[in-house]
Motif scaffolding. Sequence first.
Motif, PDB file in Angstrom:
ATOM      1  N   PRO A   1       0.831  -1.204   0.000  1.00  0.00           N
ATOM      2  CA  PRO A   1       0.000   0.000   0.000  1.00  0.00           C
ATOM      3  C   PRO A   1       0.864   1.253   0.000  1.00  0.00           C
ATOM      4  N   SER A   2       0.273   2.364  -0.392  1.00  0.00           N
ATOM      5  CA  SER A   2       1.047   3.593  -0.563  1.00  0.00           C
ATOM      6  C   SER A   2       1.671   4.109   0.728  1.00  0.00           C
ATOM      7  N   ASN A   3       1.060   3.802   1.878  1.00  0.00           N
ATOM      8  CA  ASN A   3       1.629   4.292   3.133  1.00  0.00           C
ATOM      9  C   ASN A   3       2.878   3.510   3.562  1.00  0.00           C
ATOM     10  N   GLU A   4       3.281   2.506   2.770  1.00  0.00           N
ATOM     11  CA  GLU A   4       4.496   1.759   3.073  1.00  0.00           C
ATOM     12  C   GLU A   4       5.614   2.024   2.058  1.00  0.00           C
ATOM     13  N   ILE A   5       5.354   2.927   1.103  1.00  0.00           N
ATOM     14  CA  ILE A   5       6.343   3.202   0.055  1.00  0.00           C
ATOM     15  C   ILE A   5       7.611   3.832   0.631  1.00  0.00           C
ATOM     16  N   TYR A   6       7.455   4.805   1.502  1.00  0.00           N
ATOM     17  CA  TYR A   6       8.608   5.547   2.027  1.00  0.00           C
ATOM     18  C   TYR A   6       9.649   4.605   2.621  1.00  0.00           C
ATOM     19  N   ALA A   7       9.199   3.723   3.504  1.00  0.00           N
ATOM     20  CA  ALA A   7      10.133   2.806   4.167  1.00  0.00           C
ATOM     21  C   ALA A   7      10.818   1.897   3.160  1.00  0.00           C
ATOM     22  N   ALA A   8      10.080   1.416   2.165  1.00  0.00           N
ATOM     23  CA  ALA A   8      10.654   0.517   1.156  1.00  0.00           C
ATOM     24  C   ALA A   8      11.700   1.229   0.302  1.00  0.00           C
ATOM     25  N   MET A   9      11.457   2.489  -0.022  1.00  0.00           N
ATOM     26  CA  MET A   9      12.427   3.241  -0.814  1.00  0.00           C
ATOM     27  C   MET A   9      13.632   3.626   0.047  1.00  0.00           C
ATOM     28  N   GLN A  10      13.383   3.920   1.302  1.00  0.00           N
ATOM     29  CA  GLN A  10      14.457   4.308   2.209  1.00  0.00           C
ATOM     30  C   GLN A  10      15.463   3.180   2.405  1.00  0.00           C
ATOM     31  N   THR A  11      14.969   1.945   2.444  1.00  0.00           N
ATOM     32  CA  THR A  11      15.846   0.798   2.655  1.00  0.00           C
ATOM     33  C   THR A  11      16.462   0.273   1.364  1.00  0.00           C
ATOM     34  N   GLY A  12      15.985   0.762   0.219  1.00  0.00           N
ATOM     35  CA  GLY A  12      16.499   0.293  -1.060  1.00  0.00           C
ATOM     36  C   GLY A  12      15.759  -0.913  -1.594  1.00  0.00           C
ATOM     37  N   ALA A  13      14.716  -1.359  -0.878  1.00  0.00           N
ATOM     38  CA  ALA A  13      13.921  -2.485  -1.372  1.00  0.00           C
ATOM     39  C   ALA A  13      13.121  -2.087  -2.608  1.00  0.00           C
ATOM     40  N   LEU A  14      12.963  -0.776  -2.794  1.00  0.00           N
ATOM     41  CA  LEU A  14      12.170  -0.253  -3.891  1.00  0.00           C
ATOM     42  C   LEU A  14      12.936   0.879  -4.568  1.00  0.00           C
ATOM     43  N   ASP A  15      12.983   0.849  -5.911  1.00  0.00           N
ATOM     44  CA  ASP A  15      13.659   1.908  -6.655  1.00  0.00           C
ATOM     45  C   ASP A  15      12.720   3.043  -7.036  1.00  0.00           C
ATOM     46  N   ALA A  16      11.483   2.694  -7.339  1.00  0.00           N
ATOM     47  CA  ALA A  16      10.526   3.694  -7.797  1.00  0.00           C
ATOM     48  C   ALA A  16       9.112   3.268  -7.430  1.00  0.00           C
ATOM     49  N   ALA A  17       8.215   4.251  -7.379  1.00  0.00           N
ATOM     50  CA  ALA A  17       6.831   3.956  -7.018  1.00  0.00           C
ATOM     51  C   ALA A  17       5.872   4.808  -7.815  1.00  0.00           C
ATOM     52  N   MET A  18       4.807   4.183  -8.264  1.00  0.00           N
ATOM     53  CA  MET A  18       3.722   4.891  -8.927  1.00  0.00           C
ATOM     54  C   MET A  18       2.618   5.122  -7.910  1.00  0.00           C
ATOM     55  N   THR A  19       2.188   6.369  -7.781  1.00  0.00           N
ATOM     56  CA  THR A  19       1.095   6.693  -6.881  1.00  0.00           C
ATOM     57  C   THR A  19       0.542   8.058  -7.273  1.00  0.00           C
ATOM     58  N   SER A  20      -0.486   8.505  -6.596  1.00  0.00           N
ATOM     59  CA  SER A  20      -1.108   9.779  -6.937  1.00  0.00           C
ATOM     60  C   SER A  20      -0.223  10.955  -6.545  1.00  0.00           C
ATOM     61  N   SER A  21      -0.478  12.098  -7.142  1.00  0.00           N
ATOM     62  CA  SER A  21       0.271  13.308  -6.803  1.00  0.00           C
ATOM     63  C   SER A  21       0.131  13.628  -5.326  1.00  0.00           C
ATOM     64  N   THR A  22      -1.069  13.438  -4.782  1.00  0.00           N
ATOM     65  CA  THR A  22      -1.311  13.742  -3.376  1.00  0.00           C
ATOM     66  C   THR A  22      -0.478  12.853  -2.471  1.00  0.00           C
ATOM     67  N   SER A  23      -0.384  11.570  -2.803  1.00  0.00           N
ATOM     68  CA  SER A  23       0.424  10.655  -1.995  1.00  0.00           C
ATOM     69  C   SER A  23       1.914  10.952  -2.146  1.00  0.00           C
ATOM     70  N   LEU A  24       2.319  11.372  -3.337  1.00  0.00           N
ATOM     71  CA  LEU A  24       3.713  11.744  -3.547  1.00  0.00           C
ATOM     72  C   LEU A  24       4.116  12.882  -2.615  1.00  0.00           C
ATOM     73  N   ILE A  25       3.139  13.740  -2.279  1.00  0.00           N
ATOM     74  CA  ILE A  25       3.381  14.853  -1.358  1.00  0.00           C
ATOM     75  C   ILE A  25       3.216  14.401   0.094  1.00  0.00           C
ATOM     76  N   SER A  26       2.066  13.801   0.386  1.00  0.00           N
ATOM     77  CA  SER A  26       1.715  13.487   1.776  1.00  0.00           C
ATOM     78  C   SER A  26       2.671  12.512   2.446  1.00  0.00           C
ATOM     79  N   PHE A  27       3.201  11.573   1.677  1.00  0.00           N
ATOM     80  CA  PHE A  27       4.110  10.586   2.254  1.00  0.00           C
ATOM     81  C   PHE A  27       5.576  11.014   2.165  1.00  0.00           C
ATOM     82  N   ARG A  28       5.803  12.287   1.793  1.00  0.00           N
ATOM     83  CA  ARG A  28       7.133  12.912   1.814  1.00  0.00           C
ATOM     84  C   ARG A  28       8.159  12.115   0.982  1.00  0.00           C
TER      85      ARG A  28
END
Length: 343
Positions: free
Chosen positions: A201-228
């Motif tokens: 889910p989108s609220n778990e993207i930040y942690a996954a990108m921070q650890t390097g488990a994820l390189d990129a994520a597709m999500t809404s503009s609002t989530s791109l902002i809200s989840f920093r």
Amino acid sequence: MNEIRRQILRGLAASPALALSLNPGQLFAQAAAELKISHQFPGGTLTEGDFRDRLCRKFSAELAKRSNGALKGTVYPGSSLMKTNAQFSSMRKGALDMSLVPLSYAGGEVPETNLGLMPGIVTSYEKAVAWKKAEVGKALANILADKGVFVVSWIWQAGGVASRTKPIVEPEDAKGLKVRGGSREMDMVLKAAGSAVLTLPSNEIYAAMQTGALDAAMTSSTSLISFRLEEVAKALTTGRGKTYWFMFEPLLISRAVFERLPKAQQDLVMTIGAEMEQFALDAAKADDQQVVSVYQKAGGKAYDLSDATVKKWQAIARETAWKDFAGKNESCARMLKLAEQAL
């Protein structure tokens, strides 16, 4: 003491167990009904923060105001009431009153809902908004109703991409990267483009990108902002102007809960829900623009899509996700045809 009050008290005197089970307020006044509204997004206020949280709060405030306090909503942001992926199922069972949730999250239970994040099928806000009155929207609403959920507000958002490394603009840019697509259908497109996909889910993207488990994520503009996400990703592909996917993220209510409400309160829920749609549309468009400045301020770069690029992604979607979706069952095939008619 009036006669009705005397009769109630005489009845309770004859049944001490019943009297003990009720508090004094329940004897003579019915408590205000409460609708618990769950969502996964960061909490804020009526005027500040993620517009999806603000929409829920505005909806709740209007309910209380127009019902004179007889019906109110309580908002539970950040999956604080229940886990994100449990919300749709809980509404179907009547265990959760309401939720604002990406409809594609329900794809495992109701395959037709994957149409809510089908790449290439909606390419503008104008087309997205038209779904509500179009045959595809009516059919989708009927399917949800049969499964125990009603649509209260039709909310659409354009999709963008945040990347830790190189920007993902053209399909070939995604090759070799670990990408979160947000739906089974988007994942199919990414795989065809050469990506490895990660489902969360989108609220778990930040942690996954921070650890390097994820390189990129597709999500809404609002989530791109809200989840920093600008803190962990410096390349942004925007959804402003042109994009190859939109997300249907409606405000929903449990049918079982809705049907227990008095008719006047049912009408109020649906009336206010419809009124919230213009606010959502304006806020989503504003975030499509704001997200660019957020990423640029953080030192990132923003990239827009061309018509030719959108068509490339759409062509991949037709050959992968669209065919797969239509092949699931007759209902999905019919829904895809209706969606194509609305293109």
